[in-house]
Each structure stands twice: as C-alpha cells, then as structure tokens.
Design a protein around this motif. Structure first.
Motif, PDB file in Angstrom:
ATOM      1  N   PHE A  51      13.279  -1.749   5.364  1.00 47.02           N
ATOM      2  CA  PHE A  51      13.351  -1.057   6.651  1.00 47.02           C
ATOM      3  C   PHE A  51      11.953  -0.999   7.246  1.00 47.02           C
ATOM      4  O   PHE A  51      11.011  -0.599   6.568  1.00 47.02           O
ATOM      5  N   ASN A  52      11.804  -1.413   8.499  1.00 40.53           N
ATOM      6  CA  ASN A  52      10.511  -1.357   9.174  1.00 40.53           C
ATOM      7  C   ASN A  52      10.464  -0.135  10.073  1.00 40.53           C
ATOM      8  O   ASN A  52      11.359   0.070  10.899  1.00 40.53           O
ATOM      9  N   ASN A  53       9.411   0.650   9.948  1.00 42.11           N
ATOM     10  CA  ASN A  53       9.266   1.844  10.782  1.00 42.11           C
ATOM     11  C   ASN A  53       9.152   1.493  12.262  1.00 42.11           C
ATOM     12  O   ASN A  53       9.438   2.319  13.118  1.00 42.11           O
ATOM     13  N   SER A  54       8.729   0.276  12.571  1.00 39.87           N
ATOM     14  CA  SER A  54       8.607  -0.121  13.977  1.00 39.87           C
ATOM     15  C   SER A  54       9.974  -0.179  14.662  1.00 39.87           C
ATOM     16  O   SER A  54      10.052  -0.109  15.885  1.00 39.87           O
ATOM     17  N   ARG A 148       2.564  -1.858  18.731  1.00 40.52           N
ATOM     18  CA  ARG A 148       3.598  -2.445  17.875  1.00 40.52           C
ATOM     19  C   ARG A 148       3.076  -3.646  17.094  1.00 40.52           C
ATOM     20  O   ARG A 148       3.356  -3.803  15.915  1.00 40.52           O
ATOM     21  N   ILE A 149       2.302  -4.500  17.769  1.00 42.41           N
ATOM     22  CA  ILE A 149       1.746  -5.676  17.097  1.00 42.41           C
ATOM     23  C   ILE A 149       0.793  -5.244  15.994  1.00 42.41           C
ATOM     24  O   ILE A 149       0.821  -5.777  14.882  1.00 42.41           O
ATOM     25  N   GLU A 150      -0.031  -4.245  16.281  1.00 42.32           N
ATOM     26  CA  GLU A 150      -0.984  -3.772  15.274  1.00 42.32           C
ATOM     27  C   GLU A 150      -0.271  -3.148  14.078  1.00 42.32           C
ATOM     28  O   GLU A 150      -0.654  -3.384  12.938  1.00 42.32           O
ATOM     29  N   SER A 151       0.790  -2.376  14.336  1.00 40.20           N
ATOM     30  CA  SER A 151       1.515  -1.780  13.210  1.00 40.20           C
ATOM     31  C   SER A 151       2.210  -2.860  12.380  1.00 40.20           C
ATOM     32  O   SER A 151       2.286  -2.754  11.155  1.00 40.20           O
ATOM     33  N   LYS A 152       2.677  -3.918  13.051  1.00 38.24           N
ATOM     34  CA  LYS A 152       3.296  -5.029  12.320  1.00 38.24           C
ATOM     35  C   LYS A 152       2.259  -5.719  11.435  1.00 38.24           C
ATOM     36  O   LYS A 152       2.527  -6.021  10.274  1.00 38.24           O
ATOM     37  N   HIS A 153       1.043  -5.947  11.975  1.00 33.14           N
ATOM     38  CA  HIS A 153      -0.010  -6.573  11.180  1.00 33.14           C
ATOM     39  C   HIS A 153      -0.445  -5.676  10.026  1.00 33.14           C
ATOM     40  O   HIS A 153      -0.726  -6.166   8.928  1.00 33.14           O
ATOM     41  N   MET A 154      -0.497  -4.370  10.259  1.00 30.70           N
ATOM     42  CA  MET A 154      -0.855  -3.432   9.181  1.00 30.70           C
ATOM     43  C   MET A 154       0.183  -3.501   8.061  1.00 30.70           C
ATOM     44  O   MET A 154      -0.160  -3.529   6.891  1.00 30.70           O
ATOM     45  N   LEU A 155       1.462  -3.538   8.442  1.00 30.57           N
ATOM     46  CA  LEU A 155       2.528  -3.602   7.462  1.00 30.57           C
ATOM     47  C   LEU A 155       2.444  -4.903   6.667  1.00 30.57           C
ATOM     48  O   LEU A 155       2.581  -4.911   5.443  1.00 30.57           O
ATOM     49  N   SER A 157      -0.243  -6.703   6.151  1.00 30.30           N
ATOM     50  CA  SER A 157      -1.422  -6.678   5.267  1.00 30.30           C
ATOM     51  C   SER A 157      -1.162  -5.801   4.051  1.00 30.30           C
ATOM     52  O   SER A 157      -1.618  -6.110   2.955  1.00 30.30           O
ATOM     53  N   CYS A 158      -0.408  -4.708   4.230  1.00 27.71           N
ATOM     54  CA  CYS A 158      -0.057  -3.861   3.070  1.00 27.71           C
ATOM     55  C   CYS A 158       0.818  -4.641   2.093  1.00 27.71           C
ATOM     56  O   CYS A 158       0.608  -4.574   0.885  1.00 27.71           O
ATOM     57  N   PHE A 159       1.816  -5.382   2.619  1.00 29.78           N
ATOM     58  CA  PHE A 159       2.670  -6.186   1.745  1.00 29.78           C
ATOM     59  C   PHE A 159       1.841  -7.231   1.005  1.00 29.78           C
ATOM     60  O   PHE A 159       2.006  -7.451  -0.182  1.00 29.78           O
ATOM     61  N   ARG A 160       0.924  -7.879   1.738  1.00 28.68           N
ATOM     62  CA  ARG A 160       0.093  -8.907   1.126  1.00 28.68           C
ATOM     63  C   ARG A 160      -0.790  -8.296   0.034  1.00 28.68           C
ATOM     64  O   ARG A 160      -0.958  -8.861  -1.033  1.00 28.68           O
ATOM     65  N   TRP A 161      -1.352  -7.101   0.302  1.00 24.10           N
ATOM     66  CA  TRP A 161      -2.206  -6.455  -0.686  1.00 24.10           C
ATOM     67  C   TRP A 161      -1.398  -6.058  -1.917  1.00 24.10           C
ATOM     68  O   TRP A 161      -1.844  -6.241  -3.046  1.00 24.10           O
ATOM     69  N   LEU A 162      -0.181  -5.549  -1.711  1.00 27.42           N
ATOM     70  CA  LEU A 162       0.657  -5.178  -2.848  1.00 27.42           C
ATOM     71  C   LEU A 162       1.078  -6.402  -3.655  1.00 27.42           C
ATOM     72  O   LEU A 162       1.175  -6.360  -4.870  1.00 27.42           O
ATOM     73  N   LYS A 163       1.331  -7.493  -2.947  1.00 30.27           N
ATOM     74  CA  LYS A 163       1.797  -8.709  -3.610  1.00 30.27           C
ATOM     75  C   LYS A 163       0.666  -9.404  -4.362  1.00 30.27           C
ATOM     76  O   LYS A 163       0.824  -9.792  -5.517  1.00 30.27           O
TER      77      LYS A 163
END
Length: 188
Positions: A51-54, A148-155, A157-163
């Motif tokens: 689920f995306n908060n956006s 919205r674009i910035e929140s998508k990029h933040m999300l 980057s978080c996924f990439r960092w977790l992965k």
C-alpha cells in the motif's frame, strides 16, 4: 545491445555460474541503463501487496475504498468478515492501481508549459482575473505534483535501502581512516 552494453567473462567464471545472464537495468535518474549480471529469473510466487501512502492524496481514493468496503456482502463471525473484506479490497485495489496511470510527470510538464505560456503572455499583455486565478491554480497544482513525486522517490529510496542495505563505500573508509590517524596520540 550495443558494444558498450556487454560484459566479459572467462571459462572459470562460466563454470562457477553456468546460468548467468546479462540484463539491462532500468535507469534511476539518467538515460544510461546499467548492465547487471544475474541468474535466470526464478519465479518466487506472487508478489506481496504494498500500500502506498501517496494513494491517500489521490482524489476519490477514499470514496472508492469506502464504497467497495460497504458493497462486500459476507456473513459469518466478525474475524472472518474482516479477513474476507480485506482480501476483496486488496484485489480491488490491485485493479484500481492498474487503471491509474502515474500522471505526475505528465502533469508537471503540462503545468510548467502552461505557466510559461501565461508568463510569456503577461510580458506582452495584462492578464485577466480568470488568467491570474488559472496561474495561481497551476502553481498550486505544480507544488502538489512536486510533493507527490518527491514522496514517491523517498519511498523508492527507502525500498532500495532496505533491499540492498547500507553500503560503506571506499571513500567512507578512507575518510574514517584519515580521521582516526589524525586523532591518534602517540604518547604523553
């Protein structure tokens, strides 16, 4: 693939990884596509639902969810009803997500073009009240799209960092080693 999009291997490496393939990854910020050595694709089963908060900021999303939630007709005990409704809502959200295009980039380009057009028009003529309100609305829409674009990029980057995890680079180790040497006290 062009000549630059190739990789070199030797026979020893090919024996160690016989099923290796060369793939072109999706570019992050530039137009360059990185090449990645990997294994043949393995089907790990269905992907988990995320689920995306956006989605909450999209117009009509909450109304869609509420309408779907109250239209589900299930009869049993409360825990069963909740689980069944959540599964149905998940499948409906997947269908909703596939119908929704990501208009952020297109909206941003359209907003910037319209703002530029109105500003160019303003250099030649005075803007009417309607055009001034349109300009204000376009600027507000541009700001919302940028958020919205910035929140998508933040999300992402978080996924990439977790992965991938936190990688300590060669530069970081060099800087820390220099700092450690400068803080060293040989004697008193």
């Amino acid at each position: 693939m062009s000549r630059i999009d190739r990789g070199l291997i030797n026979s020893h490496w090919a024996r160690l990884w016989p099923e290796a393939i060369l793939q072109m990854a999706q570019p992050d910020r530039s137009d360059n596509k990185p090449i990645v050595w990997g294994k043949k694709l393995i089907c790990w089963g269905p992907r988990p639902f995320r689920f995306n908060n956006s989605w909450l900021s999209k117009q009509g999303f909450l109304d869609f969810c509420e309408a779907k939630w109250y239209n589900y007709d299930t009869v049993r005990w409360a825990a069963f009803i909740l689980g069944k409704k959540l599964r149905l809502l998940k499948s409906d959200l997947k269908m909703w997500k596939s119908t929704q295009q990501d208009p952020n980039c297109n909206n941003l380009k359209v907003c910037v073009a319209e703002i530029k057009r109105l500003k160019d028009w303003y250099k030649i003529h005075d803007l009417t009240d309607h055009e001034l309100s349109e300009l204000a609305n376009l600027k507000k829409l541009k700001k919302q799209v940028m958020i919205r674009i910035e929140s998508k990029h933040m999300l992402q980057s978080c996924f990439r960092w977790l992965k991938l995890g936190d990688k300590n680079s060669k530069f970081l180790h060099l800087v820390s080693r220099i700092r450690q040497q400068s803080n060293y006290i040989a004697g008193m």
